[in-house]
Scaffold this motif. Structure first.
Motif, mmCIF file in Angstrom:
data_model
loop_
_atom_site.group_PDB
_atom_site.id
_atom_site.type_symbol
_atom_site.label_atom_id
_atom_site.label_comp_id
_atom_site.label_asym_id
_atom_site.label_seq_id
_atom_site.Cartn_x
_atom_site.Cartn_y
_atom_site.Cartn_z
ATOM 1 N N TYR A 5 0.835 -1.202 0.000
ATOM 2 C CA TYR A 5 0.000 0.000 0.000
ATOM 3 C C TYR A 5 0.870 1.252 0.000
ATOM 4 C CZ TYR A 5 -3.132 3.646 1.813
ATOM 5 O OH TYR A 5 -3.817 4.808 1.996
ATOM 6 N N THR A 130 -17.184 8.545 4.570
ATOM 7 C CA THR A 130 -16.424 7.369 4.138
ATOM 8 C C THR A 130 -15.005 7.756 3.777
ATOM 9 O OG1 THR A 130 -18.480 6.519 3.182
ATOM 10 C CG2 THR A 130 -16.472 5.362 2.615
ATOM 11 N N ILE A 132 -11.371 5.959 4.721
ATOM 12 C CA ILE A 132 -10.521 5.012 5.442
ATOM 13 C C ILE A 132 -9.115 5.120 4.879
ATOM 14 C CG2 ILE A 132 -10.144 2.599 6.087
ATOM 15 C CD1 ILE A 132 -13.141 2.125 5.663
ATOM 16 N N LEU A 154 -21.401 3.504 3.766
ATOM 17 C CA LEU A 154 -20.564 2.640 2.948
ATOM 18 C C LEU A 154 -21.444 2.038 1.863
ATOM 19 C CD1 LEU A 154 -17.561 1.711 3.009
ATOM 20 C CD2 LEU A 154 -18.336 -0.335 4.188
ATOM 21 N N SER A 158 -18.290 1.013 -2.673
ATOM 22 C CA SER A 158 -17.151 1.248 -1.781
ATOM 23 C C SER A 158 -16.764 -0.024 -1.047
ATOM 24 C CB SER A 158 -17.486 2.350 -0.779
ATOM 25 O OG SER A 158 -17.685 3.580 -1.428
ATOM 26 N N TYR A 162 -12.992 -1.521 -1.059
ATOM 27 C CA TYR A 162 -12.182 -1.759 0.134
ATOM 28 C C TYR A 162 -11.886 -3.244 0.326
ATOM 29 C CZ TYR A 162 -12.687 3.066 1.791
ATOM 30 O OH TYR A 162 -12.621 4.427 1.934
ATOM 31 N N SER A 166 -8.712 -6.112 2.012
ATOM 32 C CA SER A 166 -9.514 -6.347 3.214
ATOM 33 C C SER A 166 -8.675 -6.478 4.479
ATOM 34 C CB SER A 166 -10.389 -7.592 3.029
ATOM 35 O OG SER A 166 -9.577 -8.721 2.743
ATOM 36 N N VAL A 169 -7.553 -2.975 5.550
ATOM 37 C CA VAL A 169 -8.699 -2.181 6.006
ATOM 38 C C VAL A 169 -9.177 -2.687 7.359
ATOM 39 C CG1 VAL A 169 -11.108 -1.605 5.522
ATOM 40 C CG2 VAL A 169 -9.409 -1.497 3.697
ATOM 41 N N TYR A 190 -19.961 -2.186 7.337
ATOM 42 C CA TYR A 190 -18.736 -2.012 8.124
ATOM 43 C C TYR A 190 -18.367 -3.301 8.861
ATOM 44 C CZ TYR A 190 -17.758 2.948 7.463
ATOM 45 O OH TYR A 190 -17.389 4.160 6.923
ATOM 46 N N LEU A 193 -16.487 -5.412 6.587
ATOM 47 C CA LEU A 193 -15.106 -4.972 6.411
ATOM 48 C C LEU A 193 -14.214 -5.335 7.585
ATOM 49 C CD1 LEU A 193 -15.110 -1.395 4.800
ATOM 50 C CD2 LEU A 193 -14.462 -3.563 3.761
#
Length: 421
Positions: A5, A130, A132, A154, A158, A162, A166, A169, A190, A193
């Motif tokens: 990332y 939103t 993150i 979310l 989205s 994300y 995963s 996140v 959420y 996620l």
């Protein structure tokens, strides 16, 4: 995953800077304060501040009642509001003036985030809707800064985005103290996620608690008197490229039956103001603009709202409101502002950004969904020609707005608890 990332963030940052430069050629504010995007700025007195992040205009508008509640509850704490876009920054200045500090949020690069937090030293971070950003969230936990996601929503899109990272996140969400979700659906997403049930509370939508300024209502009445109380008027708000021509063609359909009808069109992004004005002129409409003429005249057929922060006034002056970003898969924009002003609301098929609110509005018959641009003119004409129906839809829309108020109080309870901890 975090290493990958960060590598991607460093690789993409030069491209993002080039994009900012390109947009700055059309919208000059993108060239200003660019150092803030790397966490560098003259350090104001921010230590111990309450920090609210709102990406752009829509999020700033949503955050307005919360920011005002924070001002009232914690009058001696510095208040910082960060944005990503110049239009969001300008909206902060319009709403709050010098009562708050305003900065751009830095890119999610480890060194930029560290520098930003070192210069601001917030007591509390409130992220609106939103956003993150893993490095930002990790840094808040490392510095012991309570982190609240307020008005959390979310969309399905989205969630899928994300889900591609995963594990990262999920780790980022574990840094969040609490998530104040707009709806049960948002809370469930959420959870998918990686958020824990103990982190989640359904608080409703802050936008239901937005104030309706008396000045906007009076301004709407004044404009209406100037161009003629009896004229049928509709507004297409927050429109995007790809749907503006549909709106203009719909207005041609409306004018075939109602020759004195007036369209108010407000493009979502300032860099599109001139392009939309050119499109209007190309179709032969009698045109006026906010910047050049102030208000429509008696003979104006299409009025381009090439200004920011005035949408409520024009909603108040209209009979029917179409909310853009919904004829194309943008996901739609805020349907609550026209609803608060007793206006029937029209949307296209793509409203996933405000899914439950839109469905509540449609279910109460305060709004109507059109399948495509071809159906927009028919729907507008039908409502404009039927005053009892128009008034009933407006009352229903307002009732939906009123029934959902109270989110700010619930979020402030979470804020108080986090600050006490």
């Amino acid at each position: 995953m975090r290493l990958l990332y960060n590598l991607a963030m460093y690789l993409f940052t030069p491209l993002v800077m080039l994009r900012l430069m390109a947009r700055g050629m059309r919208y000059g504010d993108y060239h200003v304060r660019w150092r803030e995007r790397f966490g560098s700025f003259p350090t104001p007195r921010l230590s111990g501040c309450l920090w609210v992040h709102a990406v752009s205009v829509g999020e700033v508008n949503a955050a307005e009642p919360l920011v005002k509640a924070l001002m009232e509850a914690y009058p001696h704490a510095p208040l910082l509001v960060t944005t990503v876009t110049p239009t969001g920054s300008e909206r902060v200045r319009q709403l709050f003036g010098d009562r708050v500090h305003n900065l751009y949020l830095p890119y999610d690069l480890p060194f930029a985030v560290r520098r930003f937090l070192r210069n601001t030293r917030p007591r509390l971070a409130v992220i609106v809707e939103t956003e993150i950003w893993p490095n930002l969230y990790f840094a808040c936990r490392r510095h012991g800064i309570p982190l609240l996601i307020a008005n959390a929503r979310l969309s399905e899109r989205s969630l899928r985005g994300y889900a591609r990272m995963s594990s990262l996140v999920r780790r980022a969400l574990r840094c969040v103290s609490h998530i104040a979700a707009q709806s049960r659906t948002d809370a469930a997403r959420y959870r998918l996620l990686g958020a824990e049930p103990s982190q989640l509370t359904v608080c409703g939508n802050l936008k239901f608690d937005m104030p309706v300024p008396q000045a906007a209502l009076e301004g709407g009445r004044t404009m209406r008197e100037a161009w003629g109380d009896g004229r049928p008027v509709w507004i297409a708000a927050s429109t995007h490229e790809g749907e503006e021509m549909c709106v203009l063609e719909a207005h041609l359909d409306v004018m075939r039956r109602l020759p004195d009808a007036l369209l108010l069109i407000a493009p979502r992004h300032p860099e599109r103001f001139r392009a939309v004005e050119a499109s209007v002129r190309s179709l032969g409409f009698t045109v006026a603009t906010r910047s050049a003429h102030g208000a429509p005249g008696h003979t104006t057929q299409c009025f381009v709202i090439d200004s920011m922060g005035e949408l409520l006034r024009f909603y108040a002056a209209a009979d029917v409101a179409f909310v853009g970003g919904s004829l194309i898969p943008i996901g739609g924009h805020n349907v609550l502002e026209p609803a608060a002003l007793y206006k029937p609301v029209l949307v296209g098929p793509h409203t996933f950004n405000f899914e439950e609110i839109t469905e509540a509005l449609l279910g109460a018959e305060g709004g109507e969904r059109v399948a495509d641009g071809d159906g927009l003119g028919t729907a507008v004409l039908s409502i404009l020609r039927d005053e009892p129906r128009r008034l009933a839809m407006g009352r229903a829309a307002r009732q939906v707005f009123e029934s959902e108020r109270g989110s700010v109080g619930k979020v402030m309870t979470l804020v108080d608890d986090l600050l006490q901890e």
